[in-house]
Design a protein around this motif. Sequence first.
Motif, PDB file in Angstrom:
ATOM      1  N   GLU A 280      36.102  24.197  37.836  1.00  0.00           N
ATOM      2  CA  GLU A 280      35.582  24.278  36.477  1.00  0.00           C
ATOM      3  C   GLU A 280      34.295  23.500  36.288  1.00  0.00           C
ATOM      4  OE1 GLU A 280      36.714  26.199  34.023  1.00  0.00           O
ATOM      5  OE2 GLU A 280      38.163  27.012  35.459  1.00  0.00           O
TER       6      GLU A 280
ATOM      7  N   LYS B 163      31.732  36.899  39.140  1.00  0.00           N
ATOM      8  CA  LYS B 163      32.770  36.085  39.770  1.00  0.00           C
ATOM      9  C   LYS B 163      33.651  36.940  40.673  1.00  0.00           C
ATOM     10  CE  LYS B 163      34.688  32.647  37.567  1.00  0.00           C
ATOM     11  NZ  LYS B 163      35.411  31.810  36.571  1.00  0.00           N
TER      12      LYS B 163
ATOM     13  N   TYR C 148      31.684  27.603  42.335  1.00  0.00           N
ATOM     14  CA  TYR C 148      31.367  27.116  40.994  1.00  0.00           C
ATOM     15  C   TYR C 148      30.334  28.042  40.366  1.00  0.00           C
ATOM     16  CZ  TYR C 148      29.415  24.436  37.169  1.00  0.00           C
ATOM     17  OH  TYR C 148      28.966  24.060  35.931  1.00  0.00           O
TER      18      TYR C 148
ATOM     19  N   TRP D 131      38.045  28.544  42.765  1.00  0.00           N
ATOM     20  CA  TRP D 131      37.046  28.242  41.738  1.00  0.00           C
ATOM     21  C   TRP D 131      37.291  26.857  41.149  1.00  0.00           C
ATOM     22  CZ3 TRP D 131      32.795  31.082  40.599  1.00  0.00           C
ATOM     23  CH2 TRP D 131      32.743  32.379  41.098  1.00  0.00           C
TER      24      TRP D 131
END
Length: 270
Positions: A158, A141, A131, A156
Motif C-alpha cells: 500500500e 495493476k 507498488y 502489492w
Amino acid sequence: MVFIGGAGNMAGAVIGGMVASGYPVDKIVATGRNQDKLKDFCSRTGVHGSTDNLAAIQNADVVVLSVKPQVMKALCETIASEVSARKPLVITLAAGIPLAAYQRWLGPGVPIVRAMPNTPALVGTGVTGLYAGEGVTNEHKSVATQMADAVGIAQWVEAESGIDQVIAVSGSGPAYYFQFMESMIDAAEKAGMDRADAERLTLQTALGAAKLAVAADVDVAQLKRNVMSPNGTTERAIKRFQEGGLPQLVEQAMGDCAARAAEMAKELDK
C-alpha cells in the motif's frame, strides 16, 4: 509490451515466463545494446528485438524498464519525450529508485509501477513486490500482476516504503537461505561427510521443506514442532539455534536490509 534491457537475466526470465504462460510473443519487444546477445535471445524466445529504445516504445502501451539503477536516469531522459506525450504504463524492475525520481525524469502524470522481483524468478518461483504510483488504474495493476505471476507470485504493497520490507523478506531473502545452506554444507563436511554429498542432501532438504511448507495447512512453527520429539535430536539442535540468538539475529539482519534499501533510495534520488 516493450522490455528495455529485455535480454538481461531478470527481464529475460519475466519474458520467458510470460511466453510460457501463453502471452503472445508477437506483442513483446525486447531491446538491448548488444546485437548478438539480443539476436540470440529473440531467436530463443520468439519475441521481437530492437536496439533503438525510443523507436521501440512509440506504439507501446506498457514499457518495462530493466536496466541497472546507475544508468536509469540517462535511459529515462532518452525516452521521456515519448513517454510524457503518450503516458503508457511504466513498470520499473530496478531496485532502490523511488517513484519521485521517475516522475522527474519522465514527466508528470505518467502511471508508474515499481516492481521488485527476486532471483528465484529465474526458475519460475519468484516473488515480486509491487507498488502503484498515482494514475495507475486497476487495468494497469492487472497487467503488472500478470507479469509477476508469470514467474511466481505477486505481492502489492500500500505504501512505497513497503517495497523496502519486501526487499528485506523476499528480495534479499534468497541470500539468507543460501547462507544457511552454505553453513550446513560446511558443518557436514567438517563432521566427515563428503562435500558433494553434503551439498546434495542440504539442497534437497531445503527444497523439500519449502514444498512442504507451501502445501501444508498449518504454519511453519507447527511444521517445526512436527519434526521435533521431546528430548530428541531435532529439539537439541533447535535449542542451540535459539540459545545462540538466531531469531533475534534474523530480525536485526532484516532490519538492516530494509534500512539500507531506504538509504539507497535517497542516494539514487539525488
